[in-house]
Design a protein around this motif. Structure first.
Motif, short mmCIF file in Angstrom:
data_model
loop_
_atom_site.label_atom_id
_atom_site.label_comp_id
_atom_site.label_asym_id
_atom_site.label_seq_id
_atom_site.Cartn_x
_atom_site.Cartn_y
_atom_site.Cartn_z
N ARG A 7 -11.50 -22.34 44.84
CA ARG A 7 -12.66 -21.92 45.62
C ARG A 7 -12.32 -20.74 46.53
N GLU A 10 -13.33 -15.99 46.74
CA GLU A 10 -13.67 -15.09 47.85
C GLU A 10 -13.02 -13.73 47.56
N PRO A 39 -17.13 -25.11 55.76
CA PRO A 39 -18.05 -25.42 54.65
C PRO A 39 -17.36 -25.42 53.29
N ILE A 40 -16.32 -24.62 53.13
CA ILE A 40 -15.56 -24.63 51.88
C ILE A 40 -14.85 -25.96 51.70
N GLN A 60 -15.71 -28.82 53.04
CA GLN A 60 -16.73 -29.85 52.79
C GLN A 60 -17.21 -29.78 51.35
N GLN A 61 -17.43 -28.58 50.86
CA GLN A 61 -17.90 -28.41 49.48
C GLN A 61 -16.88 -28.96 48.49
N VAL A 62 -15.62 -28.61 48.68
CA VAL A 62 -14.56 -29.06 47.77
C VAL A 62 -14.44 -30.57 47.79
N THR A 106 -16.79 -32.79 48.62
CA THR A 106 -17.98 -33.37 48.00
C THR A 106 -17.91 -33.28 46.49
N GLU A 107 -17.54 -32.10 45.98
CA GLU A 107 -17.51 -31.91 44.54
C GLU A 107 -16.36 -32.66 43.87
N SER A 108 -15.34 -32.99 44.64
CA SER A 108 -14.20 -33.71 44.06
C SER A 108 -14.55 -35.15 43.74
#
Length: 248
Positions: A177, A181, A237-238, A240-242, A244-246
């Motif tokens: 992720r 960037e 937020p990165i 949190q995103q990682v 959640t998606e994991s």
């Protein structure tokens, strides 16, 4: 530092799964250790050899963004390094990045044991208790590194993610992720290799099956509170995103 705790905890009641940690938060030398003087210059005590420059401010801002508790050490890594196992030969450094630490060269086994008992073990006991508050704790360890070691080339990475083969469940997706960037050069187990046996992540995450990431920021990028806040706002937020998606 006579009456000061060897660690500080911010927001223990915060509801997030995340636990943010900062092993090398300060360059403080307790007055009971050689009267607070390790025998090196003030300029050296202000360098990365004594603590992770900018990491505490980043950790505080990141913990706030994640609504997560934070534990940070209150003693210099040169007094005793909480991110090493008790039997690690670099637990009490005698030479670091070209600087000899005279007080450590002359430290007796009894003096090292006092540092373990009064600083290292209380920090890890508090860390363990905080991590155990939830069954689903996820650990985010925050460190920083110098752009250049003496006699070596410039390090190109702005951010690195360290991970052990035993558990890269969050680290590898986070690296992917961050690599998305466009302005970032991301280190995969850079500028250091993954974890050491007995270090903080091994002790509090790997040995308990807790998901974890260790983030290293180049310290020239987090020198000011403004830079620290900007990086925290970018990373939170990165993370949190990682997570959640994991699906962890």
């Amino acid at each position: 530092m006579t009456d000061q705790s060897p660690y500080s905890i911010t927001g223990p009641e915060r509801p997030s799964r995340w636990l943010v940690t900062c092993d090398h938060a300060r360059n403080t030398v307790p007055d009971w250790v050689a009267e607070g003087d390790l025998g090196i210059a003030a300029a050296d005590m202000a360098r990365h050899i004594a603590y992770d420059v900018g990491a505490l401010g980043l950790s505080e801002a990141l913990a706030e963004q994640l609504d997560a508790p934070l534990i940070a050490s209150n003693f210099s890594r040169l007094v005793i390094d909480p991110n090493r196992g008790e039997d690690d030969p670099t637990l009490v450094m005698q030479l670091y990045d070209g600087t000899i630490i005279p007080t450590n060269r002359n430290a007796s086994p009894a003096q090292i044991e006092a540092r373990l008992e009064r600083l290292y073990r209380p920090y890890h006991n508090a860390y363990a208790k905080l991590a155990a508050q939830r069954d689903d704790t996820v650990i985010c360890a925050v460190h920083s590194y110098t752009p250049k070691l003496r006699g070596r080339g410039l390090r190109p990475w702005q951010v690195g993610v360290l991970h052990a083969p035993a558990d890269s469940r969050l680290a590898l997706p986070l690296i992917a992720r961050l690599c998305a960037e466009a302005d970032l050069c991301v280190g995969d187990n850079e500028p250091y290799l993954g974890h050491l046996e007995g270090d903080s992540i091994d002790r509090h995450a790997l040995q308990h099956g807790r998901p974890n990431v260790l983030i290293e920021l180049r310290n020239d990028l987090i020198e000011t509170p403004e830079q620290q806040a900007q990086w925290a706002a970018r990373l939170a937020p990165i993370l949190q995103q990682v997570l959640t998606e994991s699906g962890l």
